[in-house]
Design a protein around this motif. Structure first.
Motif, PDB file in Angstrom:
ATOM      1  N   LEU A 205      -6.037  13.046  -8.312  1.00 11.38           N
ATOM      2  CA  LEU A 205      -5.247  12.047  -7.606  1.00 11.38           C
ATOM      3  C   LEU A 205      -6.128  11.426  -6.535  1.00 11.38           C
ATOM      4  O   LEU A 205      -6.817  12.137  -5.810  1.00 11.38           O
ATOM      5  CB  LEU A 205      -4.036  12.735  -6.969  1.00 11.38           C
ATOM      6  N   SER A 206      -6.098  10.103  -6.441  1.00 15.44           N
ATOM      7  CA  SER A 206      -6.921   9.430  -5.435  1.00 15.44           C
ATOM      8  C   SER A 206      -6.069   9.004  -4.243  1.00 15.44           C
ATOM      9  O   SER A 206      -4.846   8.863  -4.351  1.00 15.44           O
ATOM     10  CB  SER A 206      -7.607   8.201  -6.029  1.00 15.44           C
TER      11      SER A 206
ATOM     12  N   ASN B 153      -0.754   3.436  -2.860  1.00 17.00           N
ATOM     13  CA  ASN B 153      -0.008   2.455  -3.661  1.00 17.00           C
ATOM     14  C   ASN B 153       1.398   2.941  -3.969  1.00 17.00           C
ATOM     15  O   ASN B 153       2.360   2.160  -3.907  1.00 17.00           O
ATOM     16  CB  ASN B 153      -0.760   2.124  -4.952  1.00 17.00           C
ATOM     17  N   TRP B 154       1.544   4.211  -4.293  1.00 14.78           N
ATOM     18  CA  TRP B 154       2.871   4.769  -4.589  1.00 14.78           C
ATOM     19  C   TRP B 154       3.764   4.634  -3.361  1.00 14.78           C
ATOM     20  O   TRP B 154       4.902   4.178  -3.454  1.00 14.78           O
ATOM     21  CB  TRP B 154       2.743   6.231  -5.015  1.00 14.78           C
TER      22      TRP B 154
ATOM     23  N   ALA C  38       4.722  17.144   7.497  1.00 12.69           N
ATOM     24  CA  ALA C  38       3.620  16.310   6.991  1.00 12.69           C
ATOM     25  C   ALA C  38       3.696  14.872   7.497  1.00 12.69           C
ATOM     26  O   ALA C  38       2.688  14.314   7.930  1.00 12.69           O
ATOM     27  CB  ALA C  38       3.590  16.336   5.467  1.00 12.69           C
ATOM     28  N   LEU C  39       4.877  14.259   7.480  1.00 11.71           N
ATOM     29  CA  LEU C  39       5.000  12.883   7.946  1.00 11.71           C
ATOM     30  C   LEU C  39       4.840  12.785   9.462  1.00 11.71           C
ATOM     31  O   LEU C  39       4.431  11.753   9.976  1.00 11.71           O
ATOM     32  CB  LEU C  39       6.334  12.271   7.519  1.00 11.71           C
TER      33      LEU C  39
ATOM     34  N   THR D 206       0.970   7.687   9.188  1.00  7.05           N
ATOM     35  CA  THR D 206       0.760   6.421   8.490  1.00  7.05           C
ATOM     36  C   THR D 206       0.559   6.710   7.008  1.00  7.05           C
ATOM     37  O   THR D 206       0.243   7.843   6.617  1.00  7.05           O
ATOM     38  CB  THR D 206      -0.484   5.658   9.015  1.00  7.05           C
ATOM     39  N   ILE D 207       0.711   5.694   6.183  1.00 12.05           N
ATOM     40  CA  ILE D 207       0.486   5.859   4.752  1.00 12.05           C
ATOM     41  C   ILE D 207      -0.944   6.325   4.507  1.00 12.05           C
ATOM     42  O   ILE D 207      -1.179   7.233   3.713  1.00 12.05           O
ATOM     43  CB  ILE D 207       0.786   4.543   4.004  1.00 12.05           C
ATOM     44  N   ALA D 208      -1.910   5.703   5.200  1.00 15.00           N
ATOM     45  CA  ALA D 208      -3.321   6.054   5.001  1.00 15.00           C
ATOM     46  C   ALA D 208      -3.585   7.519   5.346  1.00 15.00           C
ATOM     47  O   ALA D 208      -4.242   8.239   4.578  1.00 15.00           O
ATOM     48  CB  ALA D 208      -4.215   5.138   5.834  1.00 15.00           C
ATOM     49  N   GLU D 209      -3.075   7.967   6.493  1.00 15.88           N
ATOM     50  CA  GLU D 209      -3.293   9.354   6.906  1.00 15.88           C
ATOM     51  C   GLU D 209      -2.589  10.339   5.974  1.00 15.88           C
ATOM     52  O   GLU D 209      -3.153  11.377   5.619  1.00 15.88           O
ATOM     53  CB  GLU D 209      -2.806   9.558   8.341  1.00 15.88           C
ATOM     54  N   LEU D 210      -1.357  10.015   5.588  1.00 13.86           N
ATOM     55  CA  LEU D 210      -0.613  10.901   4.703  1.00 13.86           C
ATOM     56  C   LEU D 210      -1.279  10.984   3.330  1.00 13.86           C
ATOM     57  O   LEU D 210      -1.373  12.061   2.745  1.00 13.86           O
ATOM     58  CB  LEU D 210       0.839  10.447   4.568  1.00 13.86           C
ATOM     59  N   ALA D 211      -1.765   9.854   2.831  1.00 14.22           N
ATOM     60  CA  ALA D 211      -2.426   9.842   1.522  1.00 14.22           C
ATOM     61  C   ALA D 211      -3.671  10.724   1.532  1.00 14.22           C
ATOM     62  O   ALA D 211      -3.902  11.495   0.595  1.00 14.22           O
ATOM     63  CB  ALA D 211      -2.779   8.417   1.127  1.00 14.22           C
ATOM     64  N   GLU D 212      -4.467  10.635   2.587  1.00 13.24           N
ATOM     65  CA  GLU D 212      -5.660  11.484   2.695  1.00 13.24           C
ATOM     66  C   GLU D 212      -5.274  12.959   2.747  1.00 13.24           C
ATOM     67  O   GLU D 212      -5.909  13.797   2.093  1.00 13.24           O
ATOM     68  CB  GLU D 212      -6.469  11.106   3.928  1.00 13.24           C
ATOM     69  N   TYR D 213      -4.239  13.278   3.508  1.00 15.31           N
ATOM     70  CA  TYR D 213      -3.765  14.660   3.606  1.00 15.31           C
ATOM     71  C   TYR D 213      -3.290  15.158   2.238  1.00 15.31           C
ATOM     72  O   TYR D 213      -3.617  16.277   1.825  1.00 15.31           O
ATOM     73  CB  TYR D 213      -2.632  14.755   4.631  1.00 15.31           C
TER      74      TYR D 213
END
Length: 92
Positions: free
Chosen positions: A10-11, A17-18, A69-70, A75-82
């Motif tokens: 998963l990237s 995007n999701w 987690a949220l 932010t979306i960017a921080e959550l996605a990286e996590y």
């Protein structure tokens, strides 16, 4: 949780995007209007909508996120990286 679900690659971009698509749908805007750097609370989602989003995200990911987690990744960017780091950790 199945082992197969956790081992799928998963990237960060896929997660971003999701999340953008889901938030855009809830806000009735286009995904390009949702910045990955804006704080989740700036989207005006109430606590129920945030819980629903978290549940949908866990279903999509195939594993449970920490309830904070949220909060810690606002932010979306921080959550996605996590999420990507957590998924990699679980797959190891």
């Amino acid at each position: 949780m199945t082992e197969q679900a956790v081992t799928v690659s998963l990237s960060v971009e896929e997660v971003e995007n999701w999340l953008r698509e889901k938030i855009a749908y809830k806000l009735s805007v286009e995904p390009v209007e949702v910045s990955v750097d804006d704080f989740f609370d700036s989207f005006g989602l109430d606590s129920t909508e945030a819980l629903v989003l978290a549940g949908e995200l866990e279903t999509w990911l195939g594993f449970e996120l920490e309830t904070t987690a949220l909060w810690y990744h606002p932010t979306i960017a921080e959550l996605a990286e996590y999420i990507v780091a957590e998924k990699d950790r679980l797959a190891a």
